[in-house]
Write a protein that holds these residues in place. Sequence first.
Motif, PDB file in Angstrom:
ATOM      1  N   GLY A 107       0.825  -1.249   0.055  1.00 57.19           N
ATOM      2  CA  GLY A 107       0.201   0.111  -0.080  1.00 57.19           C
ATOM      3  C   GLY A 107       0.826   1.235  -0.176  1.00 57.19           C
ATOM      4  N   VAL A 108       0.242   2.228  -0.338  1.00 56.85           N
ATOM      5  CA  VAL A 108       0.753   3.772  -0.272  1.00 56.85           C
ATOM      6  C   VAL A 108      -0.090   4.825   0.346  1.00 56.85           C
ATOM      7  N   ARG A 109       0.324   5.505   0.809  1.00 56.68           N
ATOM      8  CA  ARG A 109      -0.389   6.801   1.408  1.00 56.68           C
ATOM      9  C   ARG A 109       0.406   8.039   0.951  1.00 56.68           C
ATOM     10  N   LEU A 110      -0.175   9.099   0.358  1.00 57.25           N
ATOM     11  CA  LEU A 110       0.694  10.110   0.080  1.00 57.25           C
ATOM     12  C   LEU A 110      -0.279  11.305  -0.107  1.00 57.25           C
ATOM     13  N   SER A 111       0.199  12.637   0.317  1.00 60.37           N
ATOM     14  CA  SER A 111      -0.468  13.699  -0.064  1.00 60.37           C
ATOM     15  C   SER A 111       0.570  14.501  -1.350  1.00 60.37           C
ATOM     16  N   PRO A 112       0.205  14.538  -2.476  1.00 61.16           N
ATOM     17  CA  PRO A 112       1.014  14.918  -3.577  1.00 61.16           C
ATOM     18  C   PRO A 112       1.240  16.515  -3.505  1.00 61.16           C
ATOM     19  N   GLN A 113       1.892  17.104  -2.770  1.00 67.45           N
ATOM     20  CA  GLN A 113       1.942  18.310  -2.502  1.00 67.45           C
ATOM     21  C   GLN A 113       3.155  18.652  -1.422  1.00 67.45           C
ATOM     22  N   VAL A 114       3.517  19.913  -1.452  1.00 62.96           N
ATOM     23  CA  VAL A 114       4.615  20.210  -0.413  1.00 62.96           C
ATOM     24  C   VAL A 114       4.235  21.089   0.715  1.00 62.96           C
ATOM     25  N   GLU A 115       3.106  21.703   0.568  1.00 65.54           N
ATOM     26  CA  GLU A 115       2.356  22.765   1.624  1.00 65.54           C
ATOM     27  C   GLU A 115       0.971  22.799   1.078  1.00 65.54           C
ATOM     28  N   PRO A 116       0.165  23.189   2.233  1.00 64.21           N
ATOM     29  CA  PRO A 116      -1.121  23.342   2.061  1.00 64.21           C
ATOM     30  C   PRO A 116      -1.200  24.340   0.964  1.00 64.21           C
ATOM     31  N   GLU A 121      -5.573  25.174  -6.853  1.00 66.89           N
ATOM     32  CA  GLU A 121      -4.357  24.322  -7.127  1.00 66.89           C
ATOM     33  C   GLU A 121      -4.557  22.983  -6.466  1.00 66.89           C
ATOM     34  N   ALA A 122      -5.122  22.793  -5.320  1.00 67.94           N
ATOM     35  CA  ALA A 122      -5.347  21.358  -5.024  1.00 67.94           C
ATOM     36  C   ALA A 122      -6.236  20.736  -6.109  1.00 67.94           C
ATOM     37  N   LEU A 123      -7.086  21.634  -6.599  1.00 67.47           N
ATOM     38  CA  LEU A 123      -8.154  20.565  -7.340  1.00 67.47           C
ATOM     39  C   LEU A 123      -7.497  20.484  -8.780  1.00 67.47           C
ATOM     40  N   ASP A 124      -6.619  21.178  -9.257  1.00 66.23           N
ATOM     41  CA  ASP A 124      -5.739  21.011 -10.300  1.00 66.23           C
ATOM     42  C   ASP A 124      -5.046  19.665 -10.275  1.00 66.23           C
ATOM     43  N   ILE A 125      -4.335  19.304  -9.118  1.00 68.73           N
ATOM     44  CA  ILE A 125      -3.595  18.419  -8.901  1.00 68.73           C
ATOM     45  C   ILE A 125      -4.620  16.995  -9.043  1.00 68.73           C
ATOM     46  N   VAL A 126      -5.838  17.053  -8.569  1.00 70.90           N
ATOM     47  CA  VAL A 126      -6.656  15.969  -8.620  1.00 70.90           C
ATOM     48  C   VAL A 126      -7.181  15.899 -10.105  1.00 70.90           C
ATOM     49  N   LEU A 127      -7.505  17.185 -10.768  1.00 65.45           N
ATOM     50  CA  LEU A 127      -8.028  16.906 -12.180  1.00 65.45           C
ATOM     51  C   LEU A 127      -6.993  16.158 -13.108  1.00 65.45           C
TER      52      LEU A 127
END
Length: 206
Positions: A107-116, A121-127
């Motif tokens: 398994g893997v868990r990650l938050s693909p960003q380096v800061e809040p 910007e968060a939505l663009d990553i998901v899209l």
Amino acid sequence: MNNNLFQWVKHHKTLAVFAATLLVVGACKAAEMLTPTKEIALIIGEPWKDMQARSTAEIGPVYEGRHWYRQPKQLSYMRFADPVHGFKTPAAKFFTVGFDDKGNIDGVRLSPQVEPLPLQEALDIVLDLQNQWRKSGWELDEPEEYPAYDNTPVWHEALKKCAALSTHWNAGKLYQLMIVITCYENTRYPDNKGYLVTISMGKYRE
């Protein structure tokens, strides 16, 4: 030394220590930003040593006979290396790779960003990730109940209210993942909430 002079010296020593601490922290952050991001390239279910051999980031060994996880030792992004269902994430400050008692990745868990991040910007990553998944054979699970994220007023409003649901994707009956955007108050964006993208990924389960 009179009391006023003592207090003056004590105060300025404290300021000097604080300033030096800020310089060290700033230098560390600057060095991190200048260091090229490393890669963790993996496939769910493969032996841990195969991931180590394929990746440019350092990551520790497995513990024999137990389930656990490790984190990359440098700022890293994930490349899911399956030849059909592969994709790549942005760099992730939070990034854990789990293994089972046989030393295989489970398994893997990650938050693909380096800061809040701000909402868009968060939505663009998901899209972007959703587009990669569609192109590499991933399919949305339960799309009516858990629809894919979209750049629409409805989704923006749900995110602003911290009411966005997770979405679930399957790669045939090999792998599955969940992605969600959560929000919280953040002092870096006083007029907006901070947003955090989280991905959990593992083997397919009914």
